[in-house]
Motif scaffolding. Structure first.
Motif, PDB file in Angstrom:
ATOM      1  N   PHE A  95      53.486  49.312  29.955  1.00 20.14           N
ATOM      2  CA  PHE A  95      53.438  48.175  29.977  1.00 20.14           C
ATOM      3  C   PHE A  95      51.540  47.713  29.864  1.00 20.14           C
ATOM      4  O   PHE A  95      51.550  48.041  29.389  1.00 20.14           O
ATOM      5  CB  PHE A  95      52.947  47.454  31.704  1.00 20.14           C
ATOM      6  N   GLN A  96      52.158  46.099  29.483  1.00 20.30           N
ATOM      7  CA  GLN A  96      50.515  45.744  28.742  1.00 20.30           C
ATOM      8  C   GLN A  96      49.888  44.634  30.039  1.00 20.30           C
ATOM      9  O   GLN A  96      50.555  44.120  30.659  1.00 20.30           O
ATOM     10  CB  GLN A  96      51.156  44.535  27.269  1.00 20.30           C
ATOM     11  N   GLN A  97      48.741  45.458  29.984  1.00 21.78           N
ATOM     12  CA  GLN A  97      47.500  44.903  30.910  1.00 21.78           C
ATOM     13  C   GLN A  97      47.209  43.116  30.149  1.00 21.78           C
ATOM     14  O   GLN A  97      45.728  44.028  29.367  1.00 21.78           O
ATOM     15  CB  GLN A  97      47.512  45.529  31.642  1.00 21.78           C
ATOM     16  N   PRO A  98      47.333  42.025  30.646  1.00 18.13           N
ATOM     17  CA  PRO A  98      46.460  41.237  30.462  1.00 18.13           C
ATOM     18  C   PRO A  98      44.766  41.262  30.665  1.00 18.13           C
ATOM     19  O   PRO A  98      44.582  41.414  31.381  1.00 18.13           O
ATOM     20  CB  PRO A  98      46.926  39.597  30.233  1.00 18.13           C
ATOM     21  N   THR A  99      43.652  40.390  30.274  1.00 26.35           N
ATOM     22  CA  THR A  99      43.033  40.344  30.529  1.00 26.35           C
ATOM     23  C   THR A  99      42.510  39.743  32.061  1.00 26.35           C
ATOM     24  O   THR A  99      42.920  39.182  32.052  1.00 26.35           O
ATOM     25  CB  THR A  99      41.721  39.193  29.502  1.00 26.35           C
ATOM     26  N   ARG A 100      41.591  40.153  31.859  1.00 23.88           N
ATOM     27  CA  ARG A 100      41.123  39.889  33.649  1.00 23.88           C
ATOM     28  C   ARG A 100      42.468  39.957  34.713  1.00 23.88           C
ATOM     29  O   ARG A 100      42.720  38.803  35.291  1.00 23.88           O
ATOM     30  CB  ARG A 100      40.712  38.348  34.168  1.00 23.88           C
ATOM     31  N   ASN A 101      43.224  40.997  35.012  1.00 23.44           N
ATOM     32  CA  ASN A 101      44.915  40.909  35.423  1.00 23.44           C
ATOM     33  C   ASN A 101      44.485  41.820  36.434  1.00 23.44           C
ATOM     34  O   ASN A 101      43.703  43.062  35.713  1.00 23.44           O
ATOM     35  CB  ASN A 101      45.184  40.945  34.314  1.00 23.44           C
ATOM     36  N   VAL A 102      45.257  41.973  37.799  1.00 20.89           N
ATOM     37  CA  VAL A 102      45.224  42.575  38.566  1.00 20.89           C
ATOM     38  C   VAL A 102      46.637  43.369  38.540  1.00 20.89           C
ATOM     39  O   VAL A 102      47.575  42.214  38.922  1.00 20.89           O
ATOM     40  CB  VAL A 102      45.124  42.290  39.852  1.00 20.89           C
ATOM     41  N   THR A 103      47.595  44.198  38.120  1.00 23.46           N
ATOM     42  CA  THR A 103      48.738  44.693  38.255  1.00 23.46           C
ATOM     43  C   THR A 103      49.340  45.713  39.596  1.00 23.46           C
ATOM     44  O   THR A 103      48.665  46.776  39.690  1.00 23.46           O
ATOM     45  CB  THR A 103      49.220  45.606  36.892  1.00 23.46           C
ATOM     46  N   HIS A 104      49.833  45.405  40.175  1.00 26.60           N
ATOM     47  CA  HIS A 104      49.872  47.069  41.314  1.00 26.60           C
ATOM     48  C   HIS A 104      51.144  47.624  40.828  1.00 26.60           C
ATOM     49  O   HIS A 104      52.499  46.836  40.496  1.00 26.60           O
ATOM     50  CB  HIS A 104      50.338  45.951  42.456  1.00 26.60           C
TER      51      HIS A 104
HETATM   52  C1  LIG Z   1      48.973  40.349  35.558  1.00 24.96           C
HETATM   53  O1  LIG Z   1      49.819  40.570  34.209  1.00 24.96           O
HETATM   54  C2  LIG Z   1      51.451  40.941  34.487  1.00 24.96           C
HETATM   55  C3  LIG Z   1      51.483  40.891  32.939  1.00 24.96           C
HETATM   56  O2  LIG Z   1      51.472  42.484  32.515  1.00 24.96           O
HETATM   57  C4  LIG Z   1      51.636  39.388  35.441  1.00 24.96           C
HETATM   58  O3  LIG Z   1      53.023  39.662  35.174  1.00 24.96           O
HETATM   59  C5  LIG Z   1      50.912  39.316  36.330  1.00 24.96           C
HETATM   60  O4  LIG Z   1      51.143  38.196  36.988  1.00 24.96           O
HETATM   61  C6  LIG Z   1      49.394  39.553  36.201  1.00 24.96           C
HETATM   62  N1  LIG Z   1      48.792  39.368  36.979  1.00 24.96           N
HETATM   63  C7  LIG Z   1      47.988  38.428  37.461  1.00 24.96           C
HETATM   64  C8  LIG Z   1      47.455  38.490  38.820  1.00 24.96           C
HETATM   65  O5  LIG Z   1      47.720  37.693  36.684  1.00 24.96           O
END
Ligand SMILES: *[C@@H]1O[C@H](CO)[C@@H](O)[C@H](O)[C@H]1NC(C)=O
Ligand SMILES: *[C@@H]1O[C@H](CO)[C@@H](O)[C@H](O)[C@H]1NC(C)=O
Ligand SMILES: *[C@@H]1O[C@H](CO)[C@@H](O)[C@H](O)[C@H]1NC(C)=O
Length: 202
Positions: A114-123
């Protein structure tokens, strides 16, 4: 006196070379300063921050340890991955998750890239499967003892191939190792899980 005044004079024929050396020295020094400033600026823009991993929940299903020390079970983990970086996003190209009990690997799974954007929380939901795992007698005895107490401690390890992306720039692949220990899992789902912080090594 006459001798002194002679030695302070540049030897004939050499002044041009001395000037050349000085220009080269100044040139090299300027390059070092420019590169240094560029690195500082990039560092300041990117401000790389360590990723933060925690295990938020864990549970055990279909647990069955037979008399001859064979284990079937699934261990479900909710892993919270936080990318605190404001400029760097992350490509996860492969993720392996394993669980160890007393340093013995007992369950394993892989997660989708998966790809994680900046300042992001992914579970991440990781469902680790132990299928017909043959355990040494001493370990299955300890597992039985812990089962009767109602909880077991596992070490959860993640190994991920990742790349950082800043704008159009992508870093090389690197291997990130994460260890979460100890993760205490209750057999009874009514008991509250205590969040476990993980250590990260990139
Ligand atoms: C984090 O990134 C994912 C996509 O990789 C997205 O679906 C998710 O909503 C994002 N979470 C937040 C808290 O921005
Ligand atoms: C555990 O597995 C054995 C062999 O497959 C089976 O006989 C037994 O009923 C199972 N126990 C439970 C609690 O599922
Ligand atoms: C574990 O699962 C395998 C197949 O999924 C089965 O053959 C085996 O009997 C099971 N063992 C136990 C202890 O439940």
């Amino acid at each position: 006196m006459a001798n002194n005044s002679v030695t302070t004079q540049p030897p004939p024929g050499h002044p041009p070379r001395k000037g050349l050396f000085r220009y080269i020295a100044i040139f090299l020094l300027s390059i070092i300063v420019i590169v240094g400033v560029a690195v500082l600026i990039i560092w300041w823009i990117v401000k790389p921050k360590q990723l933060v991993y925690t295990i938020e929940d864990a549970s055990i299903h279909n647990y069955n340890l037979t008399g001859n020390s064979r284990l079937n079970s699934t261990f479900d983990f909710n892993i919270r991955a936080y990318n605190p970086n404001g400029r760097a996003s992350i490509d996860y190209d492969s993720i392996e998750v394993s669980a160890e009990y007393e340093n013995q690997n007992i369950a394993f799974t892989t997660l989708e890239p998966f790809q994680q954007p900046t300042r992001n929380v992914t579970h991440l939901e990781a469902n680790l499967v132990a299928q017909n795992i043959a355990l040494p007698k001493s370990i299955s005895n300890d597992l039985r003892r812990d089962k009767s107490k109602g909880e077991i401690d596992l070490d959860v390890r993640l190994k991920a191939k990742i790349r950082f992306k800043v704008g159009l720039w992508k870093s090389d692949h690197r291997t990130m190792r994460i260890i979460c220990s100890p993760v205490t899992i209750h057999f009874s789902s009514s008991k509250n899980f205590e969040r476990t912080e993980c250590e990260i090594d990139i």
